[in-house]
Motif scaffolding. Structure first.
Motif, PDB file in Angstrom:
ATOM      1  N   ASP A  35       3.476 -40.715   8.258  1.00 46.47           N
ATOM      2  CA  ASP A  35       4.621 -41.597   8.475  1.00 46.47           C
ATOM      3  C   ASP A  35       4.715 -42.710   7.432  1.00 46.47           C
ATOM      4  O   ASP A  35       5.560 -43.600   7.550  1.00 46.47           O
ATOM      5  CB  ASP A  35       4.530 -42.214   9.873  1.00 46.47           C
ATOM      6  CG  ASP A  35       4.631 -41.169  10.961  1.00 46.47           C
ATOM      7  OD1 ASP A  35       5.695 -40.527  11.056  1.00 46.47           O
ATOM      8  OD2 ASP A  35       3.642 -40.973  11.696  1.00 46.47           O
ATOM      9  N   LYS A  45      11.236 -41.238  11.556  1.00 41.23           N
ATOM     10  CA  LYS A  45      10.722 -41.375  12.928  1.00 41.23           C
ATOM     11  C   LYS A  45      10.132 -42.767  13.146  1.00 41.23           C
ATOM     12  O   LYS A  45      10.420 -43.421  14.154  1.00 41.23           O
ATOM     13  CB  LYS A  45       9.657 -40.310  13.178  1.00 41.23           C
ATOM     14  CG  LYS A  45       8.884 -40.471  14.486  1.00 41.23           C
ATOM     15  CD  LYS A  45       7.722 -39.489  14.560  1.00 41.23           C
ATOM     16  CE  LYS A  45       6.824 -39.772  15.757  1.00 41.23           C
ATOM     17  NZ  LYS A  45       5.647 -38.869  15.798  1.00 41.23           N
ATOM     18  N   GLU A  84      15.893 -35.748  17.972  1.00 43.49           N
ATOM     19  CA  GLU A  84      15.010 -35.321  16.877  1.00 43.49           C
ATOM     20  C   GLU A  84      13.639 -34.861  17.383  1.00 43.49           C
ATOM     21  O   GLU A  84      12.786 -34.490  16.586  1.00 43.49           O
ATOM     22  CB  GLU A  84      14.826 -36.473  15.877  1.00 43.49           C
ATOM     23  CG  GLU A  84      16.099 -36.939  15.193  1.00 43.49           C
ATOM     24  CD  GLU A  84      16.671 -35.902  14.248  1.00 43.49           C
ATOM     25  OE1 GLU A  84      15.921 -34.961  13.867  1.00 43.49           O
ATOM     26  OE2 GLU A  84      17.853 -36.008  13.892  1.00 43.49           O
ATOM     27  N   TRP A 127      11.317 -36.757  18.661  1.00 42.27           N
ATOM     28  CA  TRP A 127      10.351 -37.747  18.180  1.00 42.27           C
ATOM     29  C   TRP A 127       9.825 -38.635  19.303  1.00 42.27           C
ATOM     30  O   TRP A 127       8.877 -39.379  19.090  1.00 42.27           O
ATOM     31  CB  TRP A 127      11.005 -38.645  17.129  1.00 42.27           C
ATOM     32  CG  TRP A 127      11.318 -37.986  15.828  1.00 42.27           C
ATOM     33  CD1 TRP A 127      10.759 -36.851  15.316  1.00 42.27           C
ATOM     34  CD2 TRP A 127      12.274 -38.435  14.856  1.00 42.27           C
ATOM     35  NE1 TRP A 127      11.292 -36.561  14.094  1.00 42.27           N
ATOM     36  CE2 TRP A 127      12.232 -37.507  13.776  1.00 42.27           C
ATOM     37  CE3 TRP A 127      13.162 -39.514  14.781  1.00 42.27           C
ATOM     38  CZ2 TRP A 127      13.032 -37.647  12.651  1.00 42.27           C
ATOM     39  CZ3 TRP A 127      13.955 -39.655  13.656  1.00 42.27           C
ATOM     40  CH2 TRP A 127      13.893 -38.729  12.601  1.00 42.27           C
TER      41      TRP A 127
END
Length: 335
Positions: free
Chosen positions: A78, A260, A314, A316
């Motif tokens: 990330d 995300k 998504e 997420w």
């Protein structure tokens, strides 16, 4: 024999939320660390990173001991380590001040609703850590001349009492001057909106998803409008404004973070802002101010809901701890 009770729902919830926030925070702070230029601000970032690491390791060990699934949270996937800086050093410091202030509130509440002694001791320690970090960041901001102060007002010279219910104000028309506590909440929420607005502005430049860029831009516009509303209330009462800092976003279009992570951060900030607005309503006696906060909360709630829907779309959004769906278990289709 020593009784070792299981974690309560409140203890599980606060630990889970802390883990998610700290894994996210570690990614953001790592980018700050990689791009910061001011050595004094770098020391504050280092301190914040050490705290996040301590929390992550402690919660991981506790969950493994209790046989609780450790959340995925956020990790090296990330963060994009080679991305150029997105924000200025001064914004790094402002972000740390804001998150430190939020941590003080979060950890004091978490301790208050915990029953197990080891968990209460944890939150006592973490509150102390966050208090030191907040003081570290605030003292440096004062030294650098960037600390955003709440508006000043004259000191009361004598004791007086409220004479009639005009003190409560009305929804329209001329209002009484602001109380110190009302000014304090307005000043704090202006600062909160500025921190969030700057973050949203930066994220709207670098998000890979076009829909996310538009969502972040929408949030930035909401923050700008809310700041204007708070300024107008102070202006109408001839009250000074808290200072502001602008031009804190670079022209980079290369994201340091995954989409995300950025969406999770904005959803978290929205939740914090909603809590701040709720506290402000409780501390604002004038009816018109309460109505304004309620209106702004409705707008922010709609934005936050859309953010949650984007996370779900998504795939997420990680499921927080929840009770079993008994109806689903009972009505299952057996093979």
């Amino acid at each position: 024999m020593i009784h070792e009770p299981k974690l309560t729902s409140s203890e599980l919830a606060t630990l889970w939320n802390t883990y998610m926030a700290d894994t996210m925070g570690k990614c953001i702070l790592t980018h700050f660390k990689l791009t910061v230029e001011n050595e004094k601000i770098e020391k504050v970032i280092d301190s914040a990173l050490q705290i996040a690491d301590d929390h992550i390791k402690t919660i991981t060990g506790l969950f493994q001991k209790e046989k609780i699934a450790v959340p995925q949270g956020f990790n090296e996937n990330d963060i994009h380590r080679n991305a150029p800086r997105l924000f200025s050093d001064i914004y790094y410091l402002r972000y740390l001040e804001h998150m430190g202030r939020t941590g003080l509130t979060t950890y004091s509440l978490a301790k208050a609703i915990a029953s197990r002694k080891d968990i209460r001791d944890l939150y006592k320690k973490w509150y102390s850590q966050t208090e030191s970090l907040f003081d570290f960041a605030s003292d440096l901001a004062l030294e650098l001349g960037t600390f955003v102060r709440s508006p000043y007002m004259d000191y009361p010279k004598k004791v007086t009492f409220v004479e009639n219910d005009d003190f409560l104000g009305d929804f329209f028309g001329k209002q009484r001057p602001l109380l110190a506590i009302e000014i304090a909440h307005l000043g704090t929420n202006i600062e909160v909106c500025h921190v969030g607005q700057t973050l949203l502005m930066g994220f709207s430049q670098v998000a890979k998803s076009k829909s996310l860029r538009h969502f972040f831009q929408r949030g930035s516009n909401i923050g700008k409008k809310q700041v204007t509303t708070f300024f107008e209330i102070l202006k109408d009462s001839n009250t000074s404004y808290p200072s502001t800092w602008d031009a804190l976003v670079t022209d980079s279009i290369e994201s340091p973070f995954s989409d995300k992570l950025m969406l999770f951060q904005i959803n978290l900030l929205s939740a914090i802002a909603l809590a701040d607005f709720g506290t402000a309503i409780g501390g604002s006696v004038r009816k018109d101010i309460g109505l304004i906060y309620a209106r702004l909360m409705a707008e922010l709630s709609s934005f936050a809901e859309d953010g949650a829907k984007l996370m779900i779309k998504e795939k997420w959004l990680e499921n927080p701890p929840q009770v079993h769906d008994r109806d689903k278990l009972i009505n299952r289709k057996d093979k």
